[in-house]
Scaffold this motif. Structure first.
Motif, short mmCIF file in Angstrom:
data_model
loop_
_atom_site.label_atom_id
_atom_site.label_comp_id
_atom_site.label_asym_id
_atom_site.label_seq_id
_atom_site.Cartn_x
_atom_site.Cartn_y
_atom_site.Cartn_z
N GLU A 157 -18.78 -12.59 -13.65
CA GLU A 157 -19.09 -13.09 -14.97
C GLU A 157 -18.74 -14.57 -15.08
O GLU A 157 -17.85 -15.08 -14.42
N GLN A 201 -31.84 -21.62 -22.02
CA GLN A 201 -31.08 -20.48 -22.53
C GLN A 201 -30.53 -20.74 -23.93
O GLN A 201 -29.82 -19.90 -24.47
N SER A 236 -32.37 -9.47 -23.21
CA SER A 236 -31.86 -9.49 -21.84
C SER A 236 -31.53 -8.09 -21.36
O SER A 236 -31.28 -7.18 -22.13
N SER A 246 -25.54 -5.53 -19.10
CA SER A 246 -24.69 -5.75 -17.93
C SER A 246 -24.76 -4.57 -16.97
O SER A 246 -24.80 -3.42 -17.37
N SER A 253 -31.94 -2.44 -21.35
CA SER A 253 -31.18 -3.10 -22.41
C SER A 253 -30.42 -2.04 -23.18
O SER A 253 -31.01 -1.17 -23.82
N GLY A 278 -25.50 -17.11 -15.65
CA GLY A 278 -25.41 -15.69 -15.95
C GLY A 278 -25.73 -14.84 -14.74
O GLY A 278 -26.33 -15.30 -13.76
N SER A 304 -29.99 -9.68 -13.22
CA SER A 304 -30.20 -8.23 -13.22
C SER A 304 -31.47 -7.83 -12.49
O SER A 304 -31.70 -6.64 -12.25
N VAL A 359 -31.56 -12.19 -16.86
CA VAL A 359 -30.25 -12.86 -16.82
C VAL A 359 -29.33 -12.19 -17.83
O VAL A 359 -29.67 -12.11 -19.01
N TRP A 360 -28.19 -11.69 -17.34
CA TRP A 360 -27.23 -11.11 -18.27
C TRP A 360 -26.08 -12.06 -18.51
O TRP A 360 -25.47 -12.60 -17.60
N ASP A 361 -25.82 -12.28 -19.81
CA ASP A 361 -24.62 -12.99 -20.25
C ASP A 361 -24.38 -12.52 -21.68
O ASP A 361 -25.32 -12.26 -22.43
N GLY A 382 -27.73 -14.34 -22.57
CA GLY A 382 -28.60 -13.53 -21.73
C GLY A 382 -30.05 -13.71 -22.13
O GLY A 382 -30.38 -14.02 -23.29
N SER A 383 -30.97 -13.51 -21.18
CA SER A 383 -32.37 -13.78 -21.48
C SER A 383 -33.26 -13.15 -20.42
O SER A 383 -32.82 -12.81 -19.33
#
Length: 523
Positions: free
Chosen positions: A17, A65, A164, A167, A189, A481, A484, A499-501, A505-506
């Motif tokens: 992370e 982002q 996004s 996680s 998601s 990020g 995924s 992209v996970w954050d 995230g996006s």
């Protein structure tokens, strides 16, 4: 994938992370999260109302982002440099990334950058200096306008910020984004598999696995009781078939052109049962099949016309002993019976595990590339599981594979931070070795026309290579990020990156760059 307990998995997820290096950035993140200090990794991006970023906004200076760098006390360039210096790559074989340094050949968008970066690698410089060289390489694209378009293969189109992928509980699994057209994307998601329309910019729920899921059709071998609260570890979508794999060996199959779930089964009740990869393909007879790779060392092939298991191959990697193992294929269906494969002598390295990380089927359906908890991969006969040849060259465990549509070349991604390109006509050594910036190569995709190959690191970087140019031209896409998944559209016009954050995230969309100004003006 190596054997992981859940607490190990959570630790690894934390390692991947983004680290907050600036108090102002932390405060801004909390403000955007509505003041929550929750450590819940399953952040609900579907309800996050942040606005998308368009290509026009990106050209005018907006971060793709939506990160407000102008309001922070750290610049994007400085944060990137710090991120590269602080990032910890997970390795099963200690220092495998450093060992692989001398073997790679790398492609960049500019010969000037290439010479500088190669010099920093060949000189006996500190790792910190080498990582700063990576940051400088990235900064040069921002500082020198004449370099900004060199090597641009796919051009940023839009970031769908609220949608996004959630996680991943295990940071090593990176196959949760699938594009079935340049307008249709399937992704995870918040315990839901959703469909995103890039054309209408709308989402719809395809399958919710947070509760109870049971098949609505009756087929031999299907678990009519279904599953509850499935944690999805991998996903594949093709030809109106969606297959989701779970952390406990679950397989859930859904036909997208009819309601309900078609088939549920559990591949294994082994404690180490994570489904690592799924590949959907058409057999020589035209029937739809899929292969599932699991952490119990098994590869299973299912016929979705008959909803039956047709083949089961077992590939145990030994631990801390030098031994000649017989690789067993437990088969059914068209090739039936038990196949005994010639012995393969393996000299293991301390810490080797016992999982099949990823498999890919050749375009003609005759060969499987298999990688997992061993430095060496395998090329095997898909009909009987017999080993054709080991693939020797990587220095650590591998987790990604992909075939070029020409059926001649294939790629493998490894924790030694390299992607190796292989030629089936000469497998004594790899054809090329491509290097990442931060960590392991977790996902690899070829475009359907074979022109491009994309590889994803665990976080921050996706590399797109021009295959026709001998992998010597590269576009490097960077953001912030965990990744995924990534997927080319079938027509090769679009590239989607999950992209996970928790905050930024996006789902990033890139469109193929064309050498026509009137077309570029439309994006």
């Amino acid at each position: 994938m190596s054997h992981l307990r859940m607490d190990d998995a959570e630790y690894m997820a934390d390692e991947y992370e983004m680290e907050d290096i600036d108090d102002d950035m932390q405060e801004d993140f909390r403000d955007r999260d509505g003041g929550s200090d929750s450590d819940n990794d399953e952040y609900d991006f579907m309800d996050n109302k942040r606005a998308d970023t368009t290509a026009a906004q990106a050209r005018s200076g907006r971060d793709i982002q939506g990160i407000p760098w102008e309001r922070l006390s750290v610049t994007r360039e400085k944060y990137r440099e710090t991120r590269i210096e602080q990032y910890k790559n997970y390795e099963n074989v200690p220092n495998s990334g450093q060992v692989s340094e001398k073997f790679f050949c790398f492609a960049t968008a500019s010969n000037k950058i290439r010479r500088f970066y190669e010099k920093s690698r060949t000189m006996k410089l500190s790792v910190k200096f080498q990582r700063r060289a990576i940051a400088l390489k990235l900064s040069l694209h921002l500082l020198l306008p004449e370099l900004s378009q060199i090597g641009v293969i796919f051009r940023f189109q839009r970031a769908f910020l609220p949608y996004s992928s959630a996680s991943c509980t295990v940071a090593l699994l990176r196959n949760l984004v699938w594009a079935t057209s340049k307008h249709d994307v399937y992704l995870i998601s918040n315990s839901c598999i959703i469909h995103w329309s890039a054309l209408s910019r709308s989402k719809s729920e395809v399958l919710n696995v947070s509760g109870h899921v049971a098949p609505t059709e009756k087929h031999p071998g299907s678990l009519l009781e279904g599953f509850s609260q499935t944690q999805v570890s991998t996903l594949a979508v093709k030809d109106n078939l969606l297959v989701a794999g779970g952390f406990h060996g679950e397989l859930i199959c859904k036909n997208l052109d009819r309601p309900g779930v078609s088939f549920c089964t559990r591949t294994t009740y082994d404690d180490n049962a994570i489904t690592n990869a799924i590949e959907i393909y058409s057999s020589s007879s035209g029937a739809t099949h899929f292969t599932a790779s699991n952490n119990d060392c098994g590869i299973r092939d299912f016929d979705m016309e008959k909803f039956q298991l047709t083949n089961h191959f077992q590939y145990p990697w030994p631990v801390n002993v030098e031994i000649a193992q017989r690789w067993r294929g437990i088969g059914g269906g068209g090739h039936g019976g038990r196949a005994v494969v010639p012995p393969l002598v393996v000299v293991p390295v301390e810490g080797y595990g016992n999982g099949v990380g990823h498999t890919s089927l050749s375009p003609d359906g005759r060969m499987l590339v298999i990688v997992g908890d061993h430095a060496d991969g395998l090329l095997v006969d898909s009909r009987n599981g017999k080993t054709i040849t080991p693939l020797v060259g990587h220095k650590d465990f591998s987790f990604a594979t992909a075939w070029s549509p020409d059926g001649i070349n294939f790629a493998t991604g490894n924790q030694d931070r390299t992607c190796r390109i292989w030629d089936v006509r000469n497998l004594s050594k790899s054809l090329a070795v491509l290097k990442g910036n931060l960590g392991a190569i977790r996902s690899i995709r070829y475009s359907s026309d074979g022109r491009f190959m994309a590889m994803a690191e665990p976080a921050d970087f996706v590399h797109v290579f021009d295959v026709n140019n001998g992998y010597n031209e590269e576009q490097e896409i960077d953001f912030f990020g965990e990744i995924s998944g990534l997927s080319f559209s079938p027509d090769t016009e679009s590239l989607f990156i999950g992209v996970w954050d928790r905050t930024y995230g996006s789902l990033l969309e890139y469109n193929r760059r064309r050498n026509y100004s009137y077309l570029d003006s439309l994006v």
